[in-house]
Design a protein around this motif. Structure first.
Motif, PDB file in Angstrom:
ATOM      1  N   VAL A  91       6.568 -13.178   3.006  1.00  0.00           N
ATOM      2  CA  VAL A  91       7.712 -12.434   3.568  1.00  0.00           C
ATOM      3  C   VAL A  91       8.868 -12.422   2.570  1.00  0.00           C
ATOM      4  N   ARG A  92       9.114 -13.554   1.918  1.00  0.00           N
ATOM      5  CA  ARG A  92      10.202 -13.615   0.928  1.00  0.00           C
ATOM      6  C   ARG A  92       9.952 -12.642  -0.215  1.00  0.00           C
ATOM      7  N   ALA A 138      13.799  -5.476  -2.387  1.00  0.00           N
ATOM      8  CA  ALA A 138      15.070  -4.756  -2.294  1.00  0.00           C
ATOM      9  C   ALA A 138      16.065  -5.255  -3.337  1.00  0.00           C
ATOM     10  N   SER A 139      16.243  -6.570  -3.439  1.00  0.00           N
ATOM     11  CA  SER A 139      17.241  -7.108  -4.376  1.00  0.00           C
ATOM     12  C   SER A 139      16.853  -6.848  -5.833  1.00  0.00           C
ATOM     13  N   THR A 141       5.548 -17.528   4.913  1.00  0.00           N
ATOM     14  CA  THR A 141       6.981 -17.472   4.582  1.00  0.00           C
ATOM     15  C   THR A 141       7.177 -16.953   3.163  1.00  0.00           C
ATOM     16  N   ALA A 161      15.962  -0.248   2.569  1.00  0.00           N
ATOM     17  CA  ALA A 161      17.120  -1.005   2.077  1.00  0.00           C
ATOM     18  C   ALA A 161      18.165  -0.023   1.576  1.00  0.00           C
ATOM     19  N   VAL A 206       8.381  -9.802  -0.024  1.00  0.00           N
ATOM     20  CA  VAL A 206       8.677  -8.453   0.485  1.00  0.00           C
ATOM     21  C   VAL A 206      10.193  -8.235   0.511  1.00  0.00           C
ATOM     22  N   GLU A 207      10.923  -9.249   1.008  1.00  0.00           N
ATOM     23  CA  GLU A 207      12.386  -9.129   1.066  1.00  0.00           C
ATOM     24  C   GLU A 207      12.992  -8.986  -0.327  1.00  0.00           C
ATOM     25  N   GLN A 208      12.380  -9.656  -1.283  1.00  0.00           N
ATOM     26  CA  GLN A 208      12.921  -9.670  -2.649  1.00  0.00           C
ATOM     27  C   GLN A 208      12.815  -8.310  -3.335  1.00  0.00           C
ATOM     28  N   LEU A 212       9.682  -1.104   5.020  1.00  0.00           N
ATOM     29  CA  LEU A 212      10.867  -1.711   4.408  1.00  0.00           C
ATOM     30  C   LEU A 212      11.840  -0.604   4.032  1.00  0.00           C
TER      31      LEU A 212
END
Length: 422
Positions: A331-332, A338-339, A328, A360, A334-336, A358
């Motif tokens: 994954v966070r 973009a932001s 988890t 975005a 990787v998601e971060q 990815l």
């Protein structure tokens, strides 16, 4: 000449200097002080009277407990102790304590504290006799030697077992710190095992460091209880290396080279077999994510590292997730990306790898009508290899077409999201 290697040069020797001076006596220079440590090795003849002081801490040429090692006894046993120390002056006292409480003779409990005996004006002994040991005697027993300007202490541990004492069975434990064979152990005892030495970090054991040990407690019911292997090195070199990576300090100067080394090392992730490998990688990625907006290539490195981690066996990933939510957290991270990267200047990012893609976009809510994304991964026309090759084949046949990719369109499929008003 005072022929002794334990001469205490304190206020009790002032008379010697005065007598030598008044009686024209020469003190041989070979007469040197042993105590206190501040005067150790100095000739008594050369000392001034104001250097001979009685002040703590108390240093004793002789201070011993007999017996001095931990005593494992049965309920009802008899156990005598002797505490002997240097008799510094007539204010010297010897006292026994248990659990912070001064011990005095108590015939009903079978506890006898004998009067102090002074030997040849230079040693003092006080005996403690436990004539019928009760279970309450378990713990540390302490002998304290005091005089008018300080005290010194020694301890001995007693472990009291019931007459029919249970045992913890001999047991073999294999974990990521090695293969440990714990012997049959009496209830109430903590067993110790030296850590196994591995070639990767054996240098640590040759620098005079105290030998690292694992320990395990056998509780009073004869069951193995608490255990600790934290001092021992990991048995697998991969886990040792990733642990070393996790301990490295990262800054703006070093982060790029660090991320490249880690990316290269994780290409062998199909060989990672310990949940701690994945947990350490999650921790490292969380350290790297803070540099994404400052160092351009860190985002690509994070995608590659996360992609490589997907080569780890599913069961190992599951154990790392169960232990510390490692998957988890990855994954966070990787998601971060973009932001961290999307700004008014950078409105689209696209990062691809073998196992992760990815994309975005920064889009005004008013112009957003939905989106359709298609993930795809081409294979080479002359190959019937699987879509996701194993590590060895990937190294041997590096082909950009094998990267996972995205194609994203606006909800009406008429145009790419890249061209949407942002």
């Amino acid at each position: 000449h005072f022929n002794t290697d334990s001469l205490i040069c304190d206020c009790n020797l002032k008379w010697v200097l005065q007598w030598a001076r008044n009686a024209s006596v020469r003190i041989a220079e070979e007469t040197v002080c042993a105590y206190p440590s501040a005067l150790h090795g100095l000739s008594l003849y050369n000392l001034k009277e104001n250097q001979l002081i009685c002040a703590g801490p108390l240093e004793l040429p002789l201070f011993e407990l007999i017996p001095s090692q931990r005593q494992v006894v049965f309920h009802g046993d008899r156990l005598p102790f002797q505490c002997t120390a240097t008799y510094v002056d007539n204010s010297t006292q010897v006292q026994w304590y248990h659990a912070g409480r001064l011990i005095e003779t108590d015939e009903e409990s079978g506890v006898f504290v004998e009067d102090s005996i002074i030997h040849d004006c230079c040693l003092i002994t006080r005996e403690l006799i436990l004539s019928s040991i009760d279970i309450d005697a378990t713990g540390d027993w302490e002998c304290i030697v005091k005089n008018s300007y300080g005290n010194s202490t020694k301890q001995v541990e007693i472990v009291v077992l019931e007459t029919a004492a249970p045992y913890c069975p001999a047991e073999r434990v294999i974990n990521n710190k090695g293969d440990f064979r714990w012997p049959k152990t009496l209830a109430g005892i903590t067993a110790y095992q030296p850590c196994l030495q591995y070639s990767f970090n054996s240098a640590a054991f040759h620098n005079g460091a105290e030998e690292a040990k694992a320990w395990r407690k056998c509780n009073r019911t004869g069951r193995w209880d608490e255990e600790n292997y934290s001092e021992c090195p990991y048995s697998q070199e991969i886990t040792q290396v990733l642990h070393a990576f996790s301990q490295m300090h990262i800054n703006l100067t070093t982060v790029l080279e660090f991320s490249r080394q880690l990316t290269a090392y994780t290409r062998g992730a199909s060989l990672f077999a310990d949940k701690m490998d994945v947990i350490y990688l999650a921790y490292i990625m969380e350290k790297l994510i803070v540099f994404v907006d400052e160092v351009e290539d860190i985002g690509d490195a994070l995608i590659d590292i996360a992609s490589n981690i997907m080569l780890v066996d599913d069961h190992v990933l599951w154990m790392a997730q169960k232990e510390d939510k490692a998957c988890t957290r990855i994954v966070r991270c990787v998601e971060q990306i973009a932001s961290q990267i999307l700004t008014s200047k950078i409105q689209v990012i696209s990062k691809v790898s073998c196992n992760i893609a990815l994309e975005a976009f920064m889009i005004k809510p008013s112009s957003f009508t939905g989106m359709t994304c298609t993930a795809y991964q081409k294979t080479s026309t002359n190959s019937d290899k699987s879509v996701t090759p194993d590590l060895g084949r990937w190294e041997a046949n590096h082909n950009p077409d094998l990267y996972l990719n995205f194609k994203c369109n606006t909800g009406n499929l008429d145009g790419s999201l890249v061209n949407s008003s942002t």
